[in-house]
Design a protein around this motif. Structure first.
Motif, PDB file in Angstrom:
ATOM      1  N   GLU A 166      -9.680 -13.284   3.123  1.00 15.60           N
ATOM      2  CA  GLU A 166     -10.409 -13.321   4.279  1.00 15.60           C
ATOM      3  C   GLU A 166      -9.762 -14.590   4.989  1.00 15.60           C
ATOM      4  O   GLU A 166      -9.767 -14.834   6.379  1.00 15.60           O
ATOM      5  N   SER A 195       0.982  -1.175   0.009  1.00 13.36           N
ATOM      6  CA  SER A 195      -0.094   0.045  -0.039  1.00 13.36           C
ATOM      7  C   SER A 195       0.873   1.297  -0.005  1.00 13.36           C
ATOM      8  O   SER A 195       2.006   1.271   0.317  1.00 13.36           O
ATOM      9  N   LEU A 231      -9.272  -6.698   1.695  1.00 16.98           N
ATOM     10  CA  LEU A 231     -10.179  -7.713   1.757  1.00 16.98           C
ATOM     11  C   LEU A 231     -11.473  -7.401   1.006  1.00 16.98           C
ATOM     12  O   LEU A 231     -12.090  -8.278   0.544  1.00 16.98           O
ATOM     13  N   ARG A 232     -11.719  -6.089   0.688  1.00 18.88           N
ATOM     14  CA  ARG A 232     -12.774  -5.691  -0.099  1.00 18.88           C
ATOM     15  C   ARG A 232     -12.445  -6.128  -1.533  1.00 18.88           C
ATOM     16  O   ARG A 232     -13.603  -6.701  -2.062  1.00 18.88           O
ATOM     17  N   TRP A 250       0.313  -3.513  12.713  1.00 14.83           N
ATOM     18  CA  TRP A 250      -1.000  -3.672  12.159  1.00 14.83           C
ATOM     19  C   TRP A 250      -2.034  -2.649  12.500  1.00 14.83           C
ATOM     20  O   TRP A 250      -2.950  -2.563  11.485  1.00 14.83           O
ATOM     21  N   ASP A 251      -2.056  -1.983  13.679  1.00 13.97           N
ATOM     22  CA  ASP A 251      -2.914  -0.956  13.873  1.00 13.97           C
ATOM     23  C   ASP A 251      -2.720  -0.025  12.688  1.00 13.97           C
ATOM     24  O   ASP A 251      -3.775   0.807  12.114  1.00 13.97           O
ATOM     25  N   GLU A 261      -0.458   4.258   1.834  1.00 12.22           N
ATOM     26  CA  GLU A 261      -1.469   4.671   2.685  1.00 12.22           C
ATOM     27  C   GLU A 261      -1.263   6.265   2.892  1.00 12.22           C
ATOM     28  O   GLU A 261      -0.374   6.777   2.946  1.00 12.22           O
ATOM     29  N   MET A 289      -4.110  -1.525   9.294  1.00 10.07           N
ATOM     30  CA  MET A 289      -5.339  -2.300   9.207  1.00 10.07           C
ATOM     31  C   MET A 289      -6.305  -1.576   8.144  1.00 10.07           C
ATOM     32  O   MET A 289      -7.104  -2.074   7.605  1.00 10.07           O
ATOM     33  N   PRO A 290      -6.403  -0.210   8.180  1.00 12.37           N
ATOM     34  CA  PRO A 290      -7.134   0.374   7.282  1.00 12.37           C
ATOM     35  C   PRO A 290      -7.039   0.064   5.783  1.00 12.37           C
ATOM     36  O   PRO A 290      -8.139  -0.345   4.844  1.00 12.37           O
ATOM     37  N   MET A 346      -5.565  -2.967   5.022  1.00 16.02           N
ATOM     38  CA  MET A 346      -6.244  -4.339   5.038  1.00 16.02           C
ATOM     39  C   MET A 346      -7.568  -4.511   4.480  1.00 16.02           C
ATOM     40  O   MET A 346      -7.932  -5.302   3.978  1.00 16.02           O
ATOM     41  N   GLU A 347      -8.422  -3.520   5.169  1.00 20.45           N
ATOM     42  CA  GLU A 347      -9.614  -3.602   5.011  1.00 20.45           C
ATOM     43  C   GLU A 347     -10.157  -3.356   3.422  1.00 20.45           C
ATOM     44  O   GLU A 347     -10.873  -4.013   2.677  1.00 20.45           O
ATOM     45  N   TYR A 348      -9.172  -2.452   3.028  1.00 19.73           N
ATOM     46  CA  TYR A 348      -9.403  -2.146   1.769  1.00 19.73           C
ATOM     47  C   TYR A 348      -9.262  -3.440   0.822  1.00 19.73           C
ATOM     48  O   TYR A 348      -9.681  -3.753  -0.378  1.00 19.73           O
TER      49      TYR A 348
END
Length: 798
Positions: free
Chosen positions: A314, A270, A307-308, A296-297, A272, A300-301, A303-305
Motif C-alpha cells: 500500500e 502474476s 495488496l490484499r 496498468w489497466d 493473470e 490492476m486486478p 495488483m488488488e490481489y
C-alpha cells in the motif's frame, strides 16, 4: 573472429537455453560448435526473467530436470568464475482452499519420494517465514527450504563462459536469415550472404523459434504472451530483514501471484486469468533488451490481489511495471527434440515461464539427445513429437496460448481441459456422440468423448470422487454386459506397403510380422536400448500390405522412426488416420448388436483376427479384440460411411461409453498404455510384455534385450480403502522404503475402490512367487493408503 564456413553443430540463440545446450554439448566432448546470437547474449526473454527456481514439480521428469539445474547453478561459479546469483531462500506456496491444499500436499509427497526436503505448514508458520503477508484466509502452505533464485543473465553468461572455455565459438550481433537442406536434411545456416555448412542445427531462439524453424519447413508450435511483474523501491519491512537476508519465494496461486524480495524492495508477478497474446510480427525487428508498454489497466486486478496478500505494498513506490513477452506451448509443457520433419534440426523452446529453472537440466537432456541420436532419459511430456503439424496452425496458437498462461496456476484436476482452440480434429462420428450427450476433452487436437453424462456430470472438478462416477459406472456395465460404442477414431492409422513390408516390419517391431492375411499382431516398437517407443497392433491385409493402428499421440513419432529405420527396405508408408473411423463395440451383446445391423451373417472371427462386415449401409471390417479386456470388436469404417454405421449400431441397441470407462476397464485388465506404463525408458520385459518379442527377427532393440533380467516390473495394485483416489505418479512404499510410482489409476467398479498400475523395483522375488503381496503403501497428498500388488491383472488376481 570471423564466421566459419562449416561446423559440426550450429546453435541459434544466445539466451540461457542456447548457452546451456552449447555448454553441455562441449562438456560431453562435442567439438566444432558455433553459437549465433542476433543481438547480445542474454537478450530476449532471459534478461528479464524473475529467476525463480522451485524443486517441487508435478511430474518426475520436471523434478529431475530442475534438481539438476539447481545443482549445476551452484557449481558454475567455481568452474567458470562467473557468479550465477544462486541463493537458497526456500519457497512458500500458500493454500486458501482445500483443493489447493490437496494439490500442494501431492507435490510434497512426490518430492519426498525424491529425497527433497519439504513439509506442509500452518498459517502461523507461513507468517513467520514471510512476515509481510496477511494469512487470515490461509489454511496451509508448503515449505520447501532447498528452493531459491538465480540471476538469469549471470546464469547464461556462466554457461557461455564454460562453453567458450571448451572451444565453443560464440558470435553476437549475428542474425540468421535462412536455413538450408540437402535431400531433406538440414545442411546449413545462412547469415546474409555467408553460409555455415552444418552437420546439425539447434534452434533455441525463444519466442522467435517458430519463425526460425519455419525457415527449414519445420513445425514448432509456440506463441508469445505478455508477462507482467512490478518492482518496487526499497521497503522498510524488507530492509528490516538485514543485509544479505532474503525472503523465500512466495507462491499465492489462488490469487495468481508470485513474489520475492528484490534490492530491498519487492518483485510481484502474476499469471493473470485474462492474458494477452502478442505476435512476433508486432515486435520491432531489433527487439532484444526491450520491454512492452506498461499496462496498468490490465495489471490492476492482480495488483488488488497483491495488496490484499501483502499490505505493505500500500505504501510502496512502484519502480516499474515490467511487461516482457514469453513463449508458451499448447499444453503448458516445453518442447525439445529432433524435428520430425527435418532430420538434423533440433528444437527447444516454449519454456512456459520455467526456462531459468529448466535450462540446466533441459540443456543437458538436449545435448545428450543430439549426441546419442535419441533421448537418454524420460522426456515424453516434453518430446516435440507429441505435436503434429496440424497443431501448428497460427489461429489455434493465437486462441490457446493466452489461456495457457492464464491457467498456469490452475489445480491439475482430473478431467481438466482447455476451452480454446477446440474442435480442430473431430471423429467421423462426432455428431452422433454429441447427440448422445458426450462430454469432450481436447487431447492432442482431437475432441475425445470421456463420458456421456454431459456437463452436469462433469463439474465441479475435484481431487476426490468425481461427479461422473455413477455415469461412468453405467458405461462400464454396458461394456461388460451390453454393447457399448467406444470411439477410437483418434487412433493413428499407418498403411505400410511394398515388397519388403514384412521384412521391414520385422525389423521395426518386436513381434513376428509374417502372419497370415486377416490376422492382427500386438507389438511394440523399441529404441536401440530396448525401450518402448510405441505400442500398437498391426493388421495384415495382403502379401505386401499392412495397417498399423497406433496411439492417438504416436503417429508423428512412429512415422519419424519408420523413416529413420527404412534404410534399403523397399517399402512405403502413409498416414491414413483421417481415412477411417475406429468404433469399438464392447460387451457380451456386441455380436448380437452387430448382427442386427446387417442382412449378411457376421463371420466367426478368431481372437486377433479380422474380416469384412456390413453395418447397415456401410462396408467395414471387424477385428476380434478390445482395449477394455471385455468381449467385443474393433470396427474399421471408411470415414465417409462412419455416421451411417454409427446410426445403424445405435438403432440396433448399442449405447455409448467414453475414455473414462475404457480406462477403468483397461487398468483392471492390466493392459499397458504408452506414455504411462510404456515409455522409451521402459523395456517390454519390465512391462511384462517379453512374450511379444520374437527372438531372431533382428528387431531394433533385440540386442539390448539379450540375457536381460528386469530389475523393476509393472504390477497391478488394489487399494484397501475406498477413500484412496490416486491419479498418477504417487510414490509407493514397501517396508518404509520408496519402491516405485503409480503409472495409471482409475476407480474400479468391479471392486468398489481404486485400482492402479505401477512400476516398482521391490519386492520382485515375492511378487514372482506369490499371487498377491500385501503391505504396500501409496502416499496420496501426504496420507498413506495400504494396497496389495500382483504381477497379474487386477481382475484375475484380486
Amino acid at each position: 573472429m570471423s564466421l566459419p564456413s562449416q561446423a559440426r553443430t550450429v546453435i541459434i540463440g544466445g539466451g540461457v537455453v542456447g548457452c546451456s545446450i552449447a555448454y553441455h554439448l562441449a562438456r560431453e566432448g562435442r567439438k566444432d560448435i558455433v553459437l549465433l546470437e542476433r543481438s547480445k547474449l542474454t537478450s530476449g526473454t532471459t534478461w528479464h526473467a524473475a529467476g525463480l527456481v522451485r524443486r517441487l514439480r508435478p511430474s518426475t521428469t520436471l523434478t529431475k530436470l530442475i534438481n539438476y539445474s539447481i545443482d549445476l547453478y551452484g557449481e558454475l561459479e567455481t568452474e567458470t568464475g562467473q557468479a550465477t546469483g544462486w541463493t537458497q531462500t526456500g519457497s512458500l506456496t500458500l493454500a486458501t482452499n482445500p483443493d489447493r491444499l490437496t494439490n500442494i500436499k501431492r507435490q510434497v509427497s512426490l518430492g519426498r519420494a525424491f529425497g527433497l526436503e519439504a513439509e506442509v505448514v500452518d498459517a502461523a508458520r507461513a507468517k513467520k517465514l514471510w512476515p509481510l503477508i496477511e494469512v487470515d484466509d490461509v489454511i496451509g502452505a508448503a515449505w520447501s527450504p532447498a528452493d531459491g533464485r538465480v540471476n538469469p543473465s549471470d546464469v547464461a553468461l556462466a554457461l557461455s563462459k564454460g562453453a567458450r572455455s571448451r572451444g565453443v565459438q560464440i558470435f553476437e550481433d549475428t542474425r540468421v536469415t535462412g536455413l538450408q537442406k540437402k535431400a531433406g536434411r538440414i545442411s546449413g545456416v545462412e547469415i546474409g550472404e555467408h553460409l555455415i555448412e552444418a552437420g546439425e542445427v539447434v534452434i533455441a531462439s525463444g519466442l522467435w523459434s517458430r519463425e526460425v524453424a519455419a525457415m527449414a519447413g519445420a513445425h514448432m508450435p509456440l506463441y508469445a504472451c505478455e508477462h507482467f511483474y512490478i518492482l518496487t523501491k526499497p521497503l522498510e519491512e524488507v530492509q528490516a530483514l538485514g543485509k544479505g537476508a532474503h525472503l523465500p519465494t512466495l507462491n499465492d496461486q489462488d490469487a495468481y501471484l508470485y513474489a520475492r524480495d528484490d534490492v530491498e524492495g519487492l518483485l510481484v508477478g502474476s499469471f493473470e486469468p485474462h492474458a494477452k497474446g502478442i505476435s512476433t510480427k508486432d515486435l520491432p525487428a531489433d527487439f532484444s533488451f526491450d520491454l512492452l508498454d506498461e499496462n496498468w489497466d490490465h495489471f490492476m486486478p492482480m495488483m488488488e490481489y497483491a495488496l490484499r496478500r501483502i499490505p505493505a505494498l500500500e505504501k510502496a513506490e512502484v519502480r516499474m511495471l515490467l511487461n516482457g513477452p514469453e513463449s508458451f506451448t499448447l499444453d503448458s509443457q516445453f518442447m525439445l527434440g529432433e524435428s520430425p520433419e527435418v532430420p538434423g534440426l533440433f528444437l527447444m523452446g516454449g519454456m512456459n515461464s520455467t526456462g531459468i529453472a529448466l535450462a540446466g537440466g533441459a540443456g543437458k537432456a538436449m545435448a545428450e539427445w543430439i549426441i546419442a541420436g535419441e533421448p537418454t532419459m524420460e522426456l515424453n511430456e516434453a518430446d516435440i513429437r507429441r505435436f503434429s503439424p496440424e497443431m501448428n496452425v497460427l489461429g489455434a496458437l493465437e486462441a490457446r496460448i493466452p489461456e495457457v498462461l492464464g491457467r498456469h496456476y490452475d489445480n491439475p484436476y482430473p478431467g481438466r481441459s482447455m476451452g480454446t482452440a477446440r474442435g480442430q480434429r473431430r471423429s467421423p462420428i462426432h455428431t452422433g456422440l454429441v447427440a448422445a450427450g458426450a462430454q469432450f476433452e481436447g487431447r492432442g487436437g482431437w475432441e475425445r468423448a470421456v463420458h456421456f453424462g454431459g456437463a452436469d456430470a462433469h463439474l465441479p472438478l475435484t481431487f476426490g470422487a468425481p461427479q461422473w462416477r455413477d455415469t461412468v459406472g453405467h458405461e462400464v456395465a454396458a461394456c461388460r454386459s451390453g454393447a457399448a460404442i467406444l470411439d477410437q477414431s483418434a487412433f493413428g492409422k499407418i498403411m505400410v506397403q511394398g515388397p519388403d513390408a514384412c521384412a521391414f516390419l520385422n525389423h521395426l517391431c518386436t513381434a513376428q510380422m509374417d502372419i497370415a492375411e486377416g490376422r492382427i499382431a500386438y507389438t511394440q516398437i523399441l529404441n536401440a536400448r530396448g525401450g518402448v517407443e510405441s505400442d500398437l497392433t498391426v493388421q495384415r491385409h495382403g502379401p505386401e500390405t499392412y495397417l498399423m493402428i497406433v496411439g492417438a499421440g504416436e503417429v508423428v513419432r512412429d512415422m519419424k522412426r519408420m523413416r529413420d529405420t527404412k534404410g534399403e527396405f523397399r517399402v512405403e508408408f502413409t498416414d491414413v488416420t483421417s481415412g477411417y473411423a475406429i468404433v469399438g463395440l464392447a460387451g457380451a451383446k456386441a455380436r448380437e448388436v452387430l448382427q442386427a445391423t446387417s442382412s449378411s451373417p457376421v463371420p466367426v472371427i478368431k481372437r486377433f483376427g479380422f474380416a469384412p462386415v456390413e453395418i447397415g449401409l456401410a462396408r467395414a471390417w471387424a477385428g476380434q479384440l478390445s482395449f477394455t479386456g471385455e468381449e467385443g470388436f474393433e470396427l474399421y469404417v471408411p470415414s465417409d460411411m462412419a455416421m451411417a454405421a454409427h446410426e445403424t449400431l445405435v438403432a440396433a441397441g448399442a449405447t455409448h461409453a467414453g475414455l473414462y470407462a475404457s480406462g477403468s476397464l483397461r487398468i483392471e485388465s492390466g493392459f499397458r498404455a504408452f506414455g504411462h506404463e510404456l515409455t522409451p525408458g521402459t523395456t517390454p520385459h519390465e512391462a511384462g510384455l517379453g512374450a511379444f518379442c520374437a527372438a531372431g527377427t533382428g528387431f531394433v532393440g533385440e540386442e539390448a534385450l539379450k540375457n536381460y533380467v528386469p530389475k523393476r516390473r509393472i504390477v497391478s495394485l488394489l487399494f484397501d480403502d475406498p477413500n484412496a483416489i490416486p491419479i498418477h505418479d504417487e510414490p509407493i512404499y514397501f517396508h518404509g522404503q520408496v519402491v516405485g510410482q503409480i503409472t495409471s489409476a482409475a476407480w474400479s467398479y468391479r471392486f468398489g475402490r481404486s485400482v492402479a498400475l505401477a512400476m516398482i523395483n521391490a519386492p520382485l522375488d515375492r511378487l514372482a512367487a506369490e499371487d498377491t503381496v500385501p503391505g504396500f503403501e501409496v502416499e496420496i497428498a501426504c496420507h498413506r493408503f495400504t494396497a496389495r500388488a500382483s504381477l497379474r491383472p487386477a481382475k484375475e488376481a484380486f
